[in-house]
Design an enzyme around this catalytic site. Sequence first.
Site, PDB file in Angstrom:
ATOM      1  N   ALA A 118       0.809  -1.221   0.000  1.00 25.57           N
ATOM      2  CA  ALA A 118       0.000   0.000   0.000  1.00 25.57           C
ATOM      3  C   ALA A 118       0.845   1.275   0.000  1.00 25.57           C
ATOM      4  O   ALA A 118       0.319   2.355   0.262  1.00 25.57           O
ATOM      5  CB  ALA A 118      -0.934  -0.015   1.205  1.00 25.57           C
ATOM      6  N   ASN A 176       2.073  -3.903   7.786  1.00 25.82           N
ATOM      7  CA  ASN A 176       3.036  -4.599   6.911  1.00 25.82           C
ATOM      8  C   ASN A 176       3.869  -3.603   6.123  1.00 25.82           C
ATOM      9  O   ASN A 176       5.039  -3.852   5.831  1.00 25.82           O
ATOM     10  CB  ASN A 176       2.283  -5.511   5.932  1.00 25.82           C
ATOM     11  CG  ASN A 176       1.743  -6.752   6.591  1.00 25.82           C
ATOM     12  OD1 ASN A 176       2.470  -7.709   6.818  1.00 25.82           O
ATOM     13  ND2 ASN A 176       0.466  -6.752   6.920  1.00 25.82           N
ATOM     14  N   HIS A 206      -0.600   6.933   4.227  1.00 23.60           N
ATOM     15  CA  HIS A 206       0.767   6.666   4.657  1.00 23.60           C
ATOM     16  C   HIS A 206       1.657   7.816   4.206  1.00 23.60           C
ATOM     17  O   HIS A 206       1.662   8.148   3.010  1.00 23.60           O
ATOM     18  CB  HIS A 206       1.282   5.367   4.048  1.00 23.60           C
ATOM     19  CG  HIS A 206       0.410   4.183   4.322  1.00 23.60           C
ATOM     20  ND1 HIS A 206       0.303   3.610   5.575  1.00 23.60           N
ATOM     21  CD2 HIS A 206      -0.414   3.477   3.518  1.00 23.60           C
ATOM     22  CE1 HIS A 206      -0.533   2.590   5.513  1.00 23.60           C
ATOM     23  NE2 HIS A 206      -0.993   2.489   4.277  1.00 23.60           N
TER      24      HIS A 206
HETATM   25  N1  LIG Z   1       1.886  -5.272   2.398  1.00 20.64           N
HETATM   26  C1  LIG Z   1       0.849  -4.440   2.458  1.00 20.64           C
HETATM   27  O1  LIG Z   1       0.944  -3.264   2.116  1.00 20.64           O
HETATM   28  C2  LIG Z   1      -0.467  -4.952   2.899  1.00 20.64           C
HETATM   29  C3  LIG Z   1      -0.599  -6.204   3.438  1.00 20.64           C
HETATM   30  N2  LIG Z   1      -1.819  -6.671   3.819  1.00 20.64           N
HETATM   31  C4  LIG Z   1      -1.886  -8.013   4.391  1.00 20.64           C
HETATM   32  O2  LIG Z   1      -2.364  -8.897   3.378  1.00 20.64           O
HETATM   33  C5  LIG Z   1      -3.006 -10.007   3.983  1.00 20.64           C
HETATM   34  C6  LIG Z   1      -4.359 -10.238   3.314  1.00 20.64           C
HETATM   35  O3  LIG Z   1      -5.155  -9.085   3.467  1.00 20.64           O
HETATM   36  P1  LIG Z   1      -6.748  -9.163   3.286  1.00 20.64           P
HETATM   37  O4  LIG Z   1      -7.060  -9.968   2.077  1.00 20.64           O
HETATM   38  O5  LIG Z   1      -7.257  -7.797   3.405  1.00 20.64           O
HETATM   39  O6  LIG Z   1      -7.138 -10.000   4.585  1.00 20.64           O
HETATM   40  P2  LIG Z   1      -8.493 -10.777   4.888  1.00 20.64           P
HETATM   41  O7  LIG Z   1      -8.568 -10.904   6.375  1.00 20.64           O
HETATM   42  O8  LIG Z   1      -9.644 -10.179   4.154  1.00 20.64           O
HETATM   43  O9  LIG Z   1      -8.248 -12.220   4.240  1.00 20.64           O
HETATM   44  C7  LIG Z   1      -7.285 -13.111   4.714  1.00 20.64           C
HETATM   45  C8  LIG Z   1      -7.754 -14.537   4.413  1.00 20.64           C
HETATM   46  O10 LIG Z   1      -6.700 -15.435   4.723  1.00 20.64           O
HETATM   47  C9  LIG Z   1      -7.187 -16.494   5.517  1.00 20.64           C
HETATM   48  N3  LIG Z   1      -6.121 -16.964   6.406  1.00 20.64           N
HETATM   49  C10 LIG Z   1      -5.548 -16.319   7.437  1.00 20.64           C
HETATM   50  N4  LIG Z   1      -4.639 -17.105   8.031  1.00 20.64           N
HETATM   51  C11 LIG Z   1      -4.625 -18.278   7.339  1.00 20.64           C
HETATM   52  C12 LIG Z   1      -3.918 -19.496   7.470  1.00 20.64           C
HETATM   53  N5  LIG Z   1      -3.034 -19.696   8.473  1.00 20.64           N
HETATM   54  N6  LIG Z   1      -4.168 -20.483   6.573  1.00 20.64           N
HETATM   55  C13 LIG Z   1      -5.071 -20.320   5.592  1.00 20.64           C
HETATM   56  N7  LIG Z   1      -5.795 -19.190   5.420  1.00 20.64           N
HETATM   57  C14 LIG Z   1      -5.566 -18.184   6.287  1.00 20.64           C
HETATM   58  C15 LIG Z   1      -8.355 -15.883   6.289  1.00 20.64           C
HETATM   59  O11 LIG Z   1      -9.267 -16.905   6.711  1.00 20.64           O
HETATM   60  C16 LIG Z   1      -8.969 -14.957   5.258  1.00 20.64           C
HETATM   61  O12 LIG Z   1      -9.882 -15.632   4.420  1.00 20.64           O
HETATM   62  C17 LIG Z   1      -3.107  -9.689   5.475  1.00 20.64           C
HETATM   63  O13 LIG Z   1      -2.059 -10.336   6.173  1.00 20.64           O
HETATM   64  C18 LIG Z   1      -2.885  -8.174   5.511  1.00 20.64           C
HETATM   65  O14 LIG Z   1      -2.369  -7.736   6.736  1.00 20.64           O
HETATM   66  C19 LIG Z   1      -2.954  -5.940   3.628  1.00 20.64           C
HETATM   67  C20 LIG Z   1      -2.871  -4.687   3.102  1.00 20.64           C
HETATM   68  C21 LIG Z   1      -1.618  -4.067   2.756  1.00 20.64           C
HETATM   69  O1  LIG Z   2      -3.695  -1.472   3.661  1.00 20.99           O
HETATM   70  C1  LIG Z   2      -2.879  -0.639   4.121  1.00 20.99           C
HETATM   71  O2  LIG Z   2      -2.960   0.591   3.875  1.00 20.99           O
HETATM   72  C2  LIG Z   2      -1.709  -1.067   4.932  1.00 20.99           C
HETATM   73  C3  LIG Z   2      -1.878  -2.282   5.721  1.00 20.99           C
HETATM   74  O3  LIG Z   2      -2.954  -2.702   6.078  1.00 20.99           O
HETATM   75  C4  LIG Z   2      -0.654  -2.998   6.093  1.00 20.99           C
HETATM   76  O4  LIG Z   2       0.440  -2.499   5.792  1.00 20.99           O
HETATM   77  O5  LIG Z   2      -0.737  -4.095   6.685  1.00 20.99           O
END
Ligand SMILES: NC(=O)C1=CN([C@@H]2O[C@H](COP(=O)(O)OP(=O)(O)OC[C@H]3O[C@@H](n4cnc5c(N)ncnc54)[C@H](O)[C@@H]3O)[C@@H](O)[C@H]2O)C=CC1
Ligand SMILES: O=C([O-])CC(=O)C(=O)O
Length: 254
Positions: A118, A176, A206
């Site tokens: 993000a 993250n 951010h």
């Molecule tokens: N790097 C970045 O900038 C960002 C990273 N993220 C991260 O990306 C990931 C996904 O985000 P979203 O799709 O919004 O989350 P979400 O909560 O909508 O979906 C995550 C899915 O993964 C499943 N899950 C969680 N742990 C699991 C496991 N051990 N085994 C199998 N399935 C599992 C959950 O049941 C859920 O269906 C999160 O960890 C979030 O923190 C999100 C936004 C920005």
């Molecule tokens: O979605 C965003 O803006 C950032 C976020 O959640 C993350 O870094 O885990």
Amino acid sequence: MKVGLIGYGNIGKYLIQKLNDDQLLPGTRITSTFSRSRREINGVEVYNDFQAFLDSDIEIVVEASSINAVKKYGYDVLKARKNLLIISVGAFADQYFYDQIQALAWKYERKVYLPSGAIGGLDILKAAKTSNQLDAVQIITRKPASSLIDEPLEEKQTVFDGTASEAIQLFPKNINVSIILSLAGIGSEQTRVKIIADPAATENMHCIKAYGGFGEMTVEVKNSPMPENPKTSHLAALSVLSTLKKKEENILIM
Ligand SMILES: NC(=O)C1=CN([C@@H]2O[C@H](COP(=O)(O)OP(=O)(O)OC[C@H]3O[C@@H](n4cnc5c(N)ncnc54)[C@H](O)[C@@H]3O)[C@@H](O)[C@H]2O)C=CC1
Ligand SMILES: O=C([O-])CC(=O)C(=O)O
């Protein structure tokens, strides 16, 4: 390119929609999904057993689940000789885990892709860091209060002020971005993080500041929320797609 997906949440569903339904990248399709609870997803083979998922005909595993899942399954993905793309990059705040993943990727000649998520500005930090021209990096993240804390807030409040290393332990689903910033720059002990819970905010913002011998950088990203879920920034999912696109093209690499 056949893709296996871990996590059928916000980002996972969006990736299936864009890659399979809209055929955004003509050569790339999600063919397998690992899910703990789902039995069926339209047009995709669903596996509840992780080894069976890995044994399926996929070239790369895209993680869109959680830091815990990265730590639980990351090693096995590489041992199965699949490439790996990780969006829950907070897992790499753990130096031991980082070293192990790097060693396995080397041993099995696989690649680990880390999208910018993000935020942006990582190219500047990486370039500056290469010759020690980066002295300080800070990120101020402002999110809707309901994404960060359970109690309702009247006014905005700083809920964290410290290092990226501490931030990701306290807010593993929300910051993250601070770890990809640390990896590109000066590490999670040196990267400063401030997190503000704002009841008036409707999107994630951010603001990244850095300075050193290279000069100064300020990057401010005002993220639109994911269409279906305001907690996640749309750009995070887009950065996964652009990383896959780069892998598919693999010629002019930016
Ligand atoms: N790097 C970045 O900038 C960002 C990273 N993220 C991260 O990306 C990931 C996904 O985000 P979203 O799709 O919004 O989350 P979400 O909560 O909508 O979906 C995550 C899915 O993964 C499943 N899950 C969680 N742990 C699991 C496991 N051990 N085994 C199998 N399935 C599992 C959950 O049941 C859920 O269906 C999160 O960890 C979030 O923190 C999100 C936004 C920005
Ligand atoms: O979605 C965003 O803006 C950032 C976020 O959640 C993350 O870094 O885990």
